[in-house]
Write a protein that holds these residues in place. Structure first.
Motif, mmCIF file in Angstrom:
data_model
loop_
_atom_site.group_PDB
_atom_site.id
_atom_site.type_symbol
_atom_site.label_atom_id
_atom_site.label_comp_id
_atom_site.label_asym_id
_atom_site.label_seq_id
_atom_site.Cartn_x
_atom_site.Cartn_y
_atom_site.Cartn_z
ATOM 1 N N THR A 67 0.962 -1.130 -0.180
ATOM 2 C CA THR A 67 -0.058 -0.141 0.052
ATOM 3 C C THR A 67 0.815 1.336 0.058
ATOM 4 O O THR A 67 1.902 1.393 0.849
ATOM 5 C CB THR A 67 -1.007 0.085 1.187
ATOM 6 N N VAL A 68 0.528 2.164 -0.998
ATOM 7 C CA VAL A 68 1.065 3.403 -1.010
ATOM 8 C C VAL A 68 1.239 4.201 0.185
ATOM 9 O O VAL A 68 0.053 4.525 0.521
ATOM 10 C CB VAL A 68 1.016 4.286 -2.273
ATOM 11 N N GLU A 69 2.213 4.571 0.987
ATOM 12 C CA GLU A 69 2.045 5.463 2.136
ATOM 13 C C GLU A 69 2.818 6.545 2.163
ATOM 14 O O GLU A 69 4.175 6.403 1.503
ATOM 15 C CB GLU A 69 2.079 4.704 3.304
ATOM 16 N N LEU A 81 -3.643 9.880 2.718
ATOM 17 C CA LEU A 81 -3.711 9.807 1.157
ATOM 18 C C LEU A 81 -5.048 9.068 0.839
ATOM 19 O O LEU A 81 -5.108 7.895 0.751
ATOM 20 C CB LEU A 81 -2.456 9.273 0.609
ATOM 21 N N THR A 105 -7.647 5.367 -3.797
ATOM 22 C CA THR A 105 -6.371 4.610 -4.588
ATOM 23 C C THR A 105 -5.931 5.688 -5.452
ATOM 24 O O THR A 105 -4.706 5.534 -5.845
ATOM 25 C CB THR A 105 -7.177 3.524 -5.395
ATOM 26 N N ARG A 162 -3.183 7.963 -4.565
ATOM 27 C CA ARG A 162 -1.865 7.122 -4.036
ATOM 28 C C ARG A 162 -1.137 6.488 -5.316
ATOM 29 O O ARG A 162 0.200 6.616 -5.442
ATOM 30 C CB ARG A 162 -2.302 5.856 -3.304
ATOM 31 N N THR A 163 -1.858 6.426 -6.472
ATOM 32 C CA THR A 163 -1.313 5.669 -7.663
ATOM 33 C C THR A 163 -0.714 6.972 -8.327
ATOM 34 O O THR A 163 0.471 6.757 -8.858
ATOM 35 C CB THR A 163 -2.379 5.367 -8.618
#
Length: 96
Positions: free
Chosen positions: A11-13, A23, A26, A29-30
């Motif tokens: 997971t992008v954090e 954030l 999705t 974050r993408t």
């Protein structure tokens, strides 16, 4: 001086000075991950749109990209600069 850590595996954090950065969603974050993987280079809007919506971006894709970048700027703070560089966006992570 605020220190920002971007976590792109899983997971992008984002973590700023030890605190998680919210954030939402999705797509932001993408967008962040796409820019962070190409620091200092402009990612064209059409490439970002392909990452966010595949082959079917909405008619409002440009406006939505603008909104996502604006939110990311506010949330990430001064440690990261998200720049509009026609024909796209660029991230400046400072010293890496």
């Amino acid at each position: 001086m605020e220190v920002l850590e971007l976590r792109l595996l899983g997971t992008v954090e984002a973590v700023a000075s030890g605190r998680p950065v919210c954030l939402d969603g999705t797509k932001p974050r993408t967008a962040l991950a796409t820019l962070a993987l190409t620091p200092g280079r402009t990612v064209p809007d059409d490439r970002l749109a392909a990452m966010l919506w595949g082959g079917r971006p909405p008619a409002t894709a440009s406006a939505q990209l603008y909104t996502y970048m604006s939110r990311l700027r506010r949330r990430l703070g001064p440690a990261v600069r998200l720049l509009r560089r026609p024909p796209g966006y660029q991230i400046d992570l400072g010293a890496t």
